[in-house]
Design a protein around this motif. Structure first.
Motif, short mmCIF file in Angstrom:
data_model
loop_
_atom_site.label_atom_id
_atom_site.label_comp_id
_atom_site.label_asym_id
_atom_site.label_seq_id
_atom_site.Cartn_x
_atom_site.Cartn_y
_atom_site.Cartn_z
N ILE A 64 -17.96 28.80 0.91
CA ILE A 64 -16.72 29.55 0.67
C ILE A 64 -17.11 30.66 -0.28
CG2 ILE A 64 -14.35 29.47 -0.15
CD1 ILE A 64 -14.56 26.36 0.24
N VAL A 65 -17.07 31.91 0.19
CA VAL A 65 -17.60 33.02 -0.60
C VAL A 65 -16.61 34.18 -0.68
CG1 VAL A 65 -20.01 32.46 -0.10
CG2 VAL A 65 -18.77 33.98 1.42
N SER A 66 -16.81 35.02 -1.68
CA SER A 66 -16.05 36.25 -1.80
C SER A 66 -16.62 37.27 -0.81
CB SER A 66 -16.16 36.77 -3.23
OG SER A 66 -15.54 38.02 -3.34
N PRO A 67 -15.77 38.06 -0.15
CA PRO A 67 -16.25 38.99 0.87
C PRO A 67 -16.67 40.35 0.33
CG PRO A 67 -13.88 39.01 0.82
CD PRO A 67 -14.32 37.97 -0.19
N ASP A 68 -16.85 40.48 -0.97
CA ASP A 68 -17.07 41.79 -1.58
C ASP A 68 -18.50 42.30 -1.54
OD1 ASP A 68 -14.37 41.87 -2.15
OD2 ASP A 68 -14.65 40.95 -4.12
N SER A 69 -19.49 41.40 -1.46
CA SER A 69 -20.88 41.86 -1.51
C SER A 69 -21.35 42.36 -0.14
CB SER A 69 -21.79 40.74 -1.99
OG SER A 69 -21.91 39.75 -0.99
N SER A 70 -22.35 43.22 -0.16
CA SER A 70 -22.90 43.78 1.08
C SER A 70 -23.45 42.73 2.03
CB SER A 70 -23.97 44.82 0.76
OG SER A 70 -23.39 45.93 0.13
N PRO A 71 -24.18 41.72 1.55
CA PRO A 71 -24.69 40.71 2.49
C PRO A 71 -23.56 39.94 3.20
CG PRO A 71 -25.91 40.60 0.44
CD PRO A 71 -24.76 41.54 0.22
N ILE A 72 -22.49 39.64 2.48
CA ILE A 72 -21.37 38.92 3.10
C ILE A 72 -20.64 39.84 4.08
CG2 ILE A 72 -19.22 37.67 2.69
CD1 ILE A 72 -21.81 36.23 1.78
N LYS A 73 -20.49 41.11 3.72
CA LYS A 73 -19.88 42.06 4.66
C LYS A 73 -20.70 42.14 5.94
CE LYS A 73 -17.57 44.92 1.24
NZ LYS A 73 -17.50 46.22 0.58
N ARG A 74 -22.03 42.06 5.81
CA ARG A 74 -22.91 42.08 6.98
C ARG A 74 -22.72 40.82 7.83
NH1 ARG A 74 -27.67 42.33 4.43
NH2 ARG A 74 -26.96 44.24 3.45
N ILE A 75 -22.59 39.67 7.17
CA ILE A 75 -22.36 38.42 7.89
C ILE A 75 -21.04 38.49 8.66
CG2 ILE A 75 -21.77 35.97 7.55
CD1 ILE A 75 -23.87 35.95 5.30
#
Length: 83
Positions: free
Chosen positions: A22-33
């Motif tokens: 369960i992660v915050s969507p703010d970082s670039s790697p998560i946005k990429r996922i």
């Protein structure tokens, strides 16, 4: 094995046993996922048009977007494990 369900907002529920992160969507790697999941057709948007505050990564490679803070979802996850 008991099936434990977690409310991720607006009456949407996920299986606690299938959650990887369960992660915050703010970082670039998560946005990429999130973008990759959208391209593969594995993105589930459960925000009802509101701002995305949490991305829930499932063991099936699906990504679920929620309008609830990651801490709140995690607390619900912990409470469901204790029950």
């Amino acid at each position: 094995m008991d099936i434990q369900l977690i409310n991720i907002g607006f009456g949407n529920i996920v299986s606690a046993n299938r959650v990887v992160a369960i992660v915050s969507p703010d970082s670039s790697p998560i946005k990429r996922i999130i973008s990759d999941a959208r391209d593969r057709g594995h993105l589930i948007d459960a925000t009802y048009g509101r701002r995305t505050r949490a991305a829930i990564i499932m063991d099936s490679s699906h990504v679920i977007l929620s309008a609830i803070q990651p801490e709140t979802v995690a607390n619900r996850f912990i409470l469901s494990k204790d029950a």
